[in-house]
Design an enzyme around this catalytic site. Structure first.
Site, PDB file in Angstrom:
ATOM      1  N   TYR A 116       0.856  -1.199   0.000  1.00  0.00           N
ATOM      2  CA  TYR A 116       0.000   0.000   0.000  1.00  0.00           C
ATOM      3  C   TYR A 116       0.883   1.238   0.000  1.00  0.00           C
ATOM      4  O   TYR A 116       1.817   1.363   0.798  1.00  0.00           O
ATOM      5  CB  TYR A 116      -0.900   0.003   1.246  1.00  0.00           C
ATOM      6  CG  TYR A 116      -1.806   1.209   1.290  1.00  0.00           C
ATOM      7  CD1 TYR A 116      -3.060   1.191   0.681  1.00  0.00           C
ATOM      8  CD2 TYR A 116      -1.404   2.384   1.928  1.00  0.00           C
ATOM      9  CE1 TYR A 116      -3.875   2.307   0.698  1.00  0.00           C
ATOM     10  CE2 TYR A 116      -2.217   3.502   1.945  1.00  0.00           C
ATOM     11  CZ  TYR A 116      -3.453   3.466   1.330  1.00  0.00           C
ATOM     12  OH  TYR A 116      -4.255   4.573   1.344  1.00  0.00           O
ATOM     13  N   GLU A 204      -3.696   7.392  -4.373  1.00  0.00           N
ATOM     14  CA  GLU A 204      -3.672   6.136  -3.620  1.00  0.00           C
ATOM     15  C   GLU A 204      -3.405   5.022  -4.624  1.00  0.00           C
ATOM     16  O   GLU A 204      -4.274   4.704  -5.437  1.00  0.00           O
ATOM     17  CB  GLU A 204      -5.012   5.943  -2.917  1.00  0.00           C
ATOM     18  CG  GLU A 204      -5.030   4.772  -1.963  1.00  0.00           C
ATOM     19  CD  GLU A 204      -6.368   4.669  -1.216  1.00  0.00           C
ATOM     20  OE1 GLU A 204      -7.422   4.898  -1.845  1.00  0.00           O
ATOM     21  OE2 GLU A 204      -6.344   4.356  -0.020  1.00  0.00           O
TER      22      GLU A 204
END
Lengths: 396, 302
Positions: A116, A204
């Site tokens: 992530y 993101e």
């Protein structure tokens, strides 16, 4: 403003962020030509719509899945032909679905690790911040709650920019060592430059992957852009796909109005963002449900008010309207004139409750009273909310 | 005493020749505020006239400060040039810069905020209605009005008001004045995600101001500024505080008009903020109609 997956990847390529090979296609022929240039075996063909859940979606013509893996260029062309021009329904699109006019054709990469990585504007420090975690592919909010030690937050000084030691620190925390550390440093630096130069408020990466061959790749990302900076971001504006947006919101933006559609039945028209939010809240408090957020701004013209009126009336669920204006400087009579003009033009048949207060309020109230329209006037905001809820109850 | 500005504060207007700046400079002059200078690069030497008022225009903020003794500024400069205008005010040593401009890119404000560290200037805004310290005259005439708030709804008194929203500030002020309660100072801190002054900064000033005896704090969804202010109020504030939070019905992930008003990742919700305020002993107005009433009840114990 949202962008498509292929647009996110184009931004990656422009700024030197490593991603898998692939391009966007608008026809089956283009798709098969692009696939011909890729490594045969596993070629992904992906419908380009803003909604999620594409893989499990179904086209209205019965074809299943908005994401397919193909072995050959010929097969990729066939699959693209079945998707293009068709409407894809997923759990996020609603029953109407979304028309697919482009597909992404890209190499499907094998994944040995999923990570992530995000850059966002952190309000508390008033600075960009990197958020990174080894727990890729998981709901990051859940990771933050259950194992906060697995999330690294690295603030970046906006006047210095990202420093090499910071990229190494993040790489290390993600377990990207050896030759991967250099790739990571390059990717994070490029991503930060993209974040700043395109006035993003969020990137993101989903997912950031390590392949079995030892490559670090950003495959897709969710982007948020700062609306205030769009005047200097022609490239970003050009990526806007209005067909993906609520047509009422598009119409509102053309009149510089702030409109957001909701699922209730009481429309509201208010000046000021804070007061507009508070008006929605008080409708709910009075037992009703707001149909929209609408801020006409501090200096609305008669034309803007009329346009705003038409936009809220284009929502078929609306059963009543609440106008709440605190005209500190703004002339209440301008608002009143706009309301009367729009109500006449649209042949308004729904209950209309108006609360006017402030500058030139007497003239405004007189304009409404002399209009011959059935307008329920209210003394304050609470009174207005109760009256509109009651009026709808009676009409139903 | 009031906070930030008094009726004697000498104010300059950056962008006084634009239509927005000119209109509000006129309204401030009519309100009786000390608008002593305008700044528009390239128009130095001209004069801004309104009725019997003649306000000199300067090319730079530094010139205006030197010639007129201005200590505060209202920035009405369009978004692409606003960050530069704020930094020019900081460089000229102003005590207070109030940025009214809406739509300044967040990255510009991020840089301004970091560049201002260690400076003696306080920034209010951007994207805010400004600051009003009401005057003693009829309809509060003679006060200091920096920005775009309607002066006439105010009344000189002892309630401090701080808010992210312009129209909700006017709503609160109107309710107070209608009930006979005046205000010490009303501060709109602005609806952007990165701003110069927070709720907490203003509440500390109100707490230290002998003239302020009670406080209304108006917040909205997004960020955690209201929670931080509440935590401080609980430990340190000696004055009664009433609060209202807008946006309980706002859908997550959508920007509600103000760039800063967005619930993201489950953070910044109205419910979370209301809980934090309540836990700090702040009286919550259930609806925006009862902001003044809630404060008065909490304050007077009636």
């Amino acid at each position: 403003m949202n962008i498509h997956e292929y647009q996110a990847r184009e931004l990656f390529e422009k700024f030197g962020v490593a991603t898998s090979k692939g391009r966007v296609a608008s026809t089956a022929g283009e798709a098969s030509a692009i696939a011909g240039g890729l490594r045969p075996g596993k070629i992904a063909v992906k419908a380009q719509i803003h909604a999620g859940g594409r893989g499990k979606g179904t086209f209205k013509n019965g074809y299943k899945g908005g994401v397919h893996l193909c072995a050959t260029a010929e097969e990729a062309g066939e699959v693209a032909g079945k998707m293009l021009g068709q409407t894809l329904v997923t759990h996020q699109t609603g029953p109407d679905g979304k028309l697919v006019s482009k597909v992404l054709v890209a190499e499907a990469v094998d994944i040995s690790r999923e990570l992530y990585f995000a850059i966002l504007l952190d309000r508390a420090t008033a600075a960009p911040m990197i958020i990174a975690s080894t727990e890729g592919g998981m709901d990051i909010e859940a990771v933050a709650e259950k194992s906060p030690e697995k999330i690294l937050r690295e603030p970046i000084h906006p006047l210095l920019g990202i420093q090499p030691y910071q990229t190494r620190k993040v790489a290390k925390a993600l377990g990207l060592t050896g030759p991967l550390m250099n790739q990571a440093t390059k990717l994070f630096t490029a991503m930060y430059r993209l974040f700043m130069e395109r006035d993003c408020s969020l990137i993101e990466v989903n997912p950031l992957v390590v392949t079995p061959e030892g490559q670090l790749l950003a495959l897709d990302a969710k982007f948020n852009f700062d609306d205030n900076a769009l005047y200097r971001q022609a490239d970003v504006v050009a990526m806007r796909d209005k067909s993906e947006e609520d047509p009422r919101e598009v119409a509102a933006s053309e009149f510089s109005l702030n409109y957001i559609g909701l699922d209730g039945n009481i429309a509201c028209l208010v000046n000021g963002a804070g007061l507009a939010m508070a008006t929605m809240d008080i409708i709910q408090y009075a037992g009703g449900k707001p149909a929209n957020f609408l801020d006409v701004g501090g200096g609305a013209s008669k034309e803007q008010v009329a346009a705003a009126f038409k936009i809220i009336l284009s929502d078929p669920h609306v059963q009543g309207i609440l106008v709440n204006i605190f005209g500190g400087i703004m002339d209440c009579n301008v608002i009143a004139t706009g309301i009367v003009a729009a109500a006449r033009e649209t042949g308004l048949g729904l209950p209309l409750v108006v609360r006017l207060e402030g500058n030139n309020v007497a003239a405004g109230k007189q304009t409404l009273a002399e209009s011959g329209l059935t307008i329920i006037s209210a003394s304050d905001l609470a009174d207005a909310a109760h009256k509109v809820v009651a009026a709808i109850g009676k009409a139903a | 005493m009031a906070i930030l500005v008094t009726p004697q504060t000498r104010v300059l207007v950056q962008g006084i020749t634009g239509s927005f700046g000119a209109r509000h400079a006129q309204l401030s002059l009519e309100y009786g505020s000390q608008i002593v200078a305008g700044v528009t690069p390239g128009k130095g030497g001209q004069v801004f006239e309104h009725g019997s008022h003649k306000v000199p225009i300067f090319d730079t903020v530094a010139d205006a400060v030197r010639e007129t003794g201005a200590t505060a500024s209202a920035v009405f400069v369009p978004p692409p040039f606003a960050a530069d205008a704020i930094l020019e005010g900081v460089d000229a040593g102003l005590a207070l810069v109030v940025a009214i401009t809406e739509g300044i890119p967040v990255n510009d404000m991020v840089k301004v905020k970091h560049a201002m560290k260690g400076s003696q200037t306080r920034l209010i805004g951007p994207n805010c209605p400004g600051v009003v310290t009401p005057g003693e005259g009829e309809k509060s005439h003679g006060g200091c009005r920096i920005g775009i708030a309607p002066g006439y709804i105010h009344k000189r008194g002892n309630v401090g008001v701080v808010s992210r929203s312009g129209t909700l500030t006017y709503e609160a002020v109107f309710q107070l004045t209608s009930r006979g309660y005046g205000q010490s100072t009303c501060v709109g801190i602005g609806g952007d995600p990165v701003n110069g002054t927070s709720h907490l900064d203003v509440i500390k000033m109100f707490n230290d101001d002998p003239e302020t005896t009670a406080i209304i704090m108006i917040g909205e969804i997004g960020g955690s500024a209201e929670e931080e202010a509440a935590a401080w109020v609980k430990e340190h504030c000696r004055k009664p505080v009433a609060g209202f939070i807008a946006g309980a019905t706002a859908p997550p992930g959508r920007r509600m008009g103000h760039a800063g008003a967005i619930v993201s990742g489950g953070k910044g919700t109205a419910a979370g903020k209301i809980d934090a305020l309540r836990a700090a002993g702040i009286a919550i107005a259930e609806t925006p109609s009862v902001m003044a009433e809630t404060l008065i009840r909490h304050w007077k114990g009636a």
